[in-house]
Design a protein around this motif. Structure first.
Motif, PDB file in Angstrom:
ATOM      1  N   PHE A 219     -22.134  29.900 -70.203  1.00  0.00           N
ATOM      2  CA  PHE A 219     -22.041  29.529 -71.612  1.00  0.00           C
ATOM      3  C   PHE A 219     -21.296  28.206 -71.819  1.00  0.00           C
TER       4      PHE A 219
ATOM      5  N   LYS B  73     -25.685  26.674 -76.764  1.00  0.00           N
ATOM      6  CA  LYS B  73     -24.707  27.743 -77.024  1.00  0.00           C
ATOM      7  C   LYS B  73     -25.139  28.613 -78.198  1.00  0.00           C
ATOM      8  N   GLN B  74     -25.803  28.000 -79.173  1.00  0.00           N
ATOM      9  CA  GLN B  74     -26.304  28.776 -80.310  1.00  0.00           C
ATOM     10  C   GLN B  74     -27.458  29.685 -79.891  1.00  0.00           C
TER      11      GLN B  74
ATOM     12  N   PRO C  54     -26.061  32.856 -76.015  1.00  0.00           N
ATOM     13  CA  PRO C  54     -24.636  33.214 -76.010  1.00  0.00           C
ATOM     14  C   PRO C  54     -24.120  33.689 -74.654  1.00  0.00           C
ATOM     15  N   TYR C  55     -25.025  33.963 -73.706  1.00  0.00           N
ATOM     16  CA  TYR C  55     -24.592  34.395 -72.369  1.00  0.00           C
ATOM     17  C   TYR C  55     -25.054  33.427 -71.281  1.00  0.00           C
TER      18      TYR C  55
END
Length: 417
Positions: free
Chosen positions: A196, A204-205, A208-209
């Motif tokens: 991330f 990142k949006q 999330p992982y």
């Protein structure tokens, strides 16, 4: 489709116009960030004018290529190794090697000085050790291994430099790292999975992982292409490399999917159930054809006819679509028509499939049409303000010169040859 003589005449007109516009190095829009960038800076002009010299005004264009190189050399100040042929000392060495292929006498001493700095096993091993530790720590960044900034690009430079007696040792060190990049960890997750915190804000949006990138420019198709080229040209008996090539082929086959636009790949995935929007892309960087080109090279490395046919079919599936309707918004090499046209011409050279030759020419014709109607195409205007070879107008020049010459000294940089 226009006739061959008319096509050549139009291409020459575009090439000569570009050659006239940028014949003075001071006319190039130089910034602090692009001075030693082969991708966007004046170093790319050395390659471009070298190609021009093979077609027209030989001595004049060779002189201009040298002037660009001399200008960049005059600005050298505390330059450091970047571990990529696209930037820094390695980029200077790259253009010197390209232009000296037929002019070794004039550049021999300079090339040796650069080699003494670049071919430093201690520095390479220390850098690879740092990357290995980041792999172990699950702290990998795509620029560690990719086709532009990463070890895939440096390894391709080393293969290109088979004139250097030390090149094999350097390639072996880098290839060992790249095989680890494309290897699963104990949890069956590829080591090149991007965590991330090493993603862009937009990524990142969406992820999330973290995510896995599949593209040729920044994803697993880049190391796959490199390892395939290594296996074909350097060492056909490295079983670990062969196994990794085969495993990556199987992964990309598993991830390919049907869409209303034909078979495509998700370009970034978080898991098999969480993927980016399935939008077709036909570019070198993040396109179906870029990934398929890597698969084609992989098929040749392990003599896999099924994978070869898969790659060929990816190219065949868009040949019935007119150029203006394909999924591209640019004329550049990186993400536009120039890159796609060049890949089609390369696929024709490798397979002899005449459909590829004709479609590649239709893409060239569309580029010529855009130039003819350039006031209507805002994207081309933006690209003309960036004359570099990756995301600017320079890449178009390289595709057009390669079409006329039917060969080139530069496309190894893009891991497609």
């Amino acid at each position: 489709m226009i006739q061959q003589a008319e096509r050549r005449e139009k291409i020459y007109k575009i090439l000569k116009d570009y050659a006239q516009r940028f014949q003075n190095p001071l006319s190039f829009p130089i910034t602090e960030n692009n001075l030693f960038s082969l991708a966007s800076g004046p170093l790319g002009m050395v390659v471009i004018y070298n190609e021009f010299s093979k077609l027209f005004s030989k001595e004049k264009n060779k002189k201009i290529a040298h002037q660009y190189l001399a200008y960049c050399n005059s600005k050298l100040n505390n330059m450091h190794l970047t571990h990529s042929p696209w930037f820094g000392f390695e980029a200077i060495s790259t253009v010197v090697q390209i232009i000296s292929k037929n002019d070794k006498r004039n550049y021999e001493n300079y090339a040796k000085q650069l080699d003494n700095y670049i071919f430093n096993m201690k520095i390479i091993k220390e850098y690879i050790n740092r990357l290995d530790n980041l792999l172990i720590q699950k702290n990998v960044h795509k620029h560690h291994y990719d086709a532009i900034y990463g070890m895939s690009s440096l390894a391709r430079y080393m293969i290109f430099r088979n004139d250097n007696r030390h090149y094999n040792a350097f390639i072996d060190v880098i290839v060992s790292y790249l095989t680890d990049v494309l290897t699963n960890d104990n949890e069956q997750i590829l080591n090149c999975y991007i965590p991330f915190h090493n993603q862009t804000d937009m990524e990142k949006q969406d992820f999330p992982y973290g995510h896995l990138d599949l593209s040729l420019s920044h994803g697993i198709a880049g190391p796959l292409a490199l390892l395939s080229i290594y296996s074909i040209h350097v060492n056909q008996k490295n079983q670990k490399v062969i196994n990794v090539i085969n495993d990556t082929i199987q992964l990309l086959k598993k991830l390919q999917m049907e869409s209303i636009d034909g078979k495509i790949w998700p370009k970034k995935i978080q898991s098999f159930s969480h993927q980016t929007t399935h939008v077709r892309n036909d570019s070198w960087c993040y396109g179906e054809e870029g990934i398929a080109r890597a698969l084609y090279l992989a098929s040749k490395a392990i003599n896999d006819k099924d994978t070869e046919n898969l790659a060929i079919n990816v190219y065949k599936q868009i040949c019935s679509i007119s150029p203006e309707q394909i999924h591209l918004q640019s004329t550049t090499f990186c993400h536009g028509y120039a890159g796609l046209a060049h890949m089609f011409n390369q696929m024709y050279n490798d397979t002899g499939i005449n459909t590829f030759k004709k479609y590649g020419e239709s893409l060239i014709d569309y580029i010529l049409h855009i130039y003819n109607e350039k006031n209507k195409y805002k994207e081309l205007k933006k690209e003309q303000e960036k004359p570099g070879i990756l995301e600017g107008e320079g890449g178009i020049m390289l595709t057009l010169t390669s079409y006329l010459l039917d060969k080139n000294d530069w496309d190894w940089l893009f891991l497609i040859n």
